[in-house]
Motif scaffolding. Sequence first.
Motif, PDB file in Angstrom:
ATOM      1  N   GLN A  75      -2.605   6.727   0.902  1.00 32.27           N
ATOM      2  CA  GLN A  75      -2.498   7.610   2.055  1.00 32.27           C
ATOM      3  C   GLN A  75      -3.137   7.005   3.293  1.00 32.27           C
ATOM      4  OE1 GLN A  75      -3.770  11.579   1.189  1.00 32.27           O
ATOM      5  NE2 GLN A  75      -2.730  11.588  -0.771  1.00 32.27           N
ATOM      6  N   ARG A  76      -4.052   6.054   3.082  1.00 32.68           N
ATOM      7  CA  ARG A  76      -4.761   5.458   4.210  1.00 32.68           C
ATOM      8  C   ARG A  76      -5.230   4.058   3.846  1.00 32.68           C
ATOM      9  NH1 ARG A  76      -9.040   9.024   4.961  1.00 32.68           N
ATOM     10  NH2 ARG A  76     -10.266   7.797   3.510  1.00 32.68           N
ATOM     11  N   LEU A  77      -5.244   3.173   4.848  1.00 34.23           N
ATOM     12  CA  LEU A  77      -5.842   1.844   4.723  1.00 34.23           C
ATOM     13  C   LEU A  77      -6.867   1.716   5.836  1.00 34.23           C
ATOM     14  CD1 LEU A  77      -3.107  -0.860   4.068  1.00 34.23           C
ATOM     15  CD2 LEU A  77      -5.211  -0.535   2.819  1.00 34.23           C
ATOM     16  N   SER A  78      -8.049   1.225   5.501  1.00 33.78           N
ATOM     17  CA  SER A  78      -9.095   1.031   6.495  1.00 33.78           C
ATOM     18  C   SER A  78      -9.596  -0.401   6.410  1.00 33.78           C
ATOM     19  CB  SER A  78     -10.252   2.000   6.260  1.00 33.78           C
ATOM     20  OG  SER A  78      -9.803   3.334   6.343  1.00 33.78           O
ATOM     21  N   PHE A 114      -3.014   0.654  13.354  1.00 32.95           N
ATOM     22  CA  PHE A 114      -4.417   0.923  13.070  1.00 32.95           C
ATOM     23  C   PHE A 114      -5.090   1.473  14.320  1.00 32.95           C
ATOM     24  CE2 PHE A 114      -3.380  -1.888   9.628  1.00 32.95           C
ATOM     25  CZ  PHE A 114      -4.196  -1.495   8.587  1.00 32.95           C
ATOM     26  N   GLN A 115      -6.028   2.395  14.108  1.00 38.21           N
ATOM     27  CA  GLN A 115      -6.790   2.996  15.202  1.00 38.21           C
ATOM     28  C   GLN A 115      -8.274   2.867  14.898  1.00 38.21           C
ATOM     29  OE1 GLN A 115      -5.300   6.999  15.237  1.00 38.21           O
ATOM     30  NE2 GLN A 115      -3.591   6.449  16.569  1.00 38.21           N
ATOM     31  N   LEU A 116      -9.055   2.821  15.958  1.00 37.31           N
ATOM     32  CA  LEU A 116     -10.504   2.742  15.784  1.00 37.31           C
ATOM     33  C   LEU A 116     -11.004   3.970  15.038  1.00 37.31           C
ATOM     34  CD1 LEU A 116     -11.564   1.488  19.322  1.00 37.31           C
ATOM     35  CD2 LEU A 116     -11.457   0.151  17.207  1.00 37.31           C
ATOM     36  N   CYS A 117     -12.014   3.769  14.215  1.00 36.99           N
ATOM     37  CA  CYS A 117     -12.647   4.859  13.474  1.00 36.99           C
ATOM     38  C   CYS A 117     -14.115   4.512  13.277  1.00 36.99           C
ATOM     39  CB  CYS A 117     -11.952   5.078  12.128  1.00 36.99           C
ATOM     40  SG  CYS A 117     -12.151   3.735  10.937  1.00 36.99           S
ATOM     41  N   GLY A 118     -14.837   5.407  12.689  1.00 33.73           N
ATOM     42  CA  GLY A 118     -16.233   5.143  12.365  1.00 33.73           C
ATOM     43  C   GLY A 118     -16.356   4.383  11.059  1.00 33.73           C
ATOM     44  N   PRO A 119     -17.578   4.012  10.713  1.00 39.14           N
ATOM     45  CA  PRO A 119     -17.798   3.316   9.441  1.00 39.14           C
ATOM     46  C   PRO A 119     -17.334   4.158   8.261  1.00 39.14           C
ATOM     47  CG  PRO A 119     -19.774   3.269  10.799  1.00 39.14           C
ATOM     48  CD  PRO A 119     -18.812   4.209  11.460  1.00 39.14           C
ATOM     49  N   PHE A 120     -16.905   3.509   7.216  1.00 34.95           N
ATOM     50  CA  PHE A 120     -16.428   4.187   6.011  1.00 34.95           C
ATOM     51  C   PHE A 120     -17.107   3.576   4.799  1.00 34.95           C
ATOM     52  CE2 PHE A 120     -13.533   0.945   7.501  1.00 34.95           C
ATOM     53  CZ  PHE A 120     -13.438   0.096   6.419  1.00 34.95           C
ATOM     54  N   ALA A 144       0.833  -1.210   0.000  1.00 36.49           N
ATOM     55  CA  ALA A 144       0.000   0.000   0.000  1.00 36.49           C
ATOM     56  C   ALA A 144       0.864   1.255   0.000  1.00 36.49           C
ATOM     57  CB  ALA A 144      -0.932  -0.007   1.207  1.00 36.49           C
ATOM     58  N   GLN A 145       1.904   1.241   0.801  1.00 39.74           N
ATOM     59  CA  GLN A 145       2.793   2.400   0.867  1.00 39.74           C
ATOM     60  C   GLN A 145       3.529   2.582  -0.456  1.00 39.74           C
ATOM     61  OE1 GLN A 145       5.464   2.392   4.216  1.00 39.74           O
ATOM     62  NE2 GLN A 145       5.381   4.616   4.298  1.00 39.74           N
ATOM     63  N   GLN A 146       3.979   1.489  -1.037  1.00 39.97           N
ATOM     64  CA  GLN A 146       4.683   1.549  -2.317  1.00 39.97           C
ATOM     65  C   GLN A 146       3.776   2.102  -3.427  1.00 39.97           C
ATOM     66  OE1 GLN A 146       5.880  -2.267  -4.046  1.00 39.97           O
ATOM     67  NE2 GLN A 146       7.870  -1.355  -4.492  1.00 39.97           N
ATOM     68  N   PHE A 168     -14.396  -0.910  13.096  1.00 36.85           N
ATOM     69  CA  PHE A 168     -13.747  -0.257  11.970  1.00 36.85           C
ATOM     70  C   PHE A 168     -12.430   0.332  12.448  1.00 36.85           C
ATOM     71  CE2 PHE A 168     -18.318  -0.127  11.524  1.00 36.85           C
ATOM     72  CZ  PHE A 168     -18.497  -0.687  10.270  1.00 36.85           C
ATOM     73  N   MET A 169     -11.401   0.161  11.644  1.00 39.16           N
ATOM     74  CA  MET A 169     -10.072   0.652  11.997  1.00 39.16           C
ATOM     75  C   MET A 169      -9.430   1.261  10.755  1.00 39.16           C
ATOM     76  SD  MET A 169      -8.731  -2.456  14.459  1.00 39.16           S
ATOM     77  CE  MET A 169      -7.637  -1.456  15.461  1.00 39.16           C
ATOM     78  N   THR A 170      -8.532   2.210  10.982  1.00 44.23           N
ATOM     79  CA  THR A 170      -7.847   2.860   9.879  1.00 44.23           C
ATOM     80  C   THR A 170      -6.403   3.175  10.258  1.00 44.23           C
ATOM     81  OG1 THR A 170      -8.111   4.575   8.199  1.00 44.23           O
ATOM     82  CG2 THR A 170      -8.481   5.243  10.489  1.00 44.23           C
TER      83      THR A 170
END
Length: 65
Positions: free
Chosen positions: A19-22, A43-49, A13-15, A60-62
Amino acid sequence: MAARLLQHVLDEAQQRGYQRLSLETGSQPFFAPAHQLYTRFGFQLCGPFDSYNEDPNSIFMTRNF
């Protein structure tokens, strides 16, 4: 093995310049090892995407790069 696979996904993903993976995973107790792995890799908790809705069976994590 799970850590190596996740690291490969993150490297790819970085290559590619992401900018973000969820991710979405289950919320039941047997998912705890997965949650710990994702947290260990930043990864950190986040809301739905995207088209997801809030769901008691989902977590959900991102992770930003």
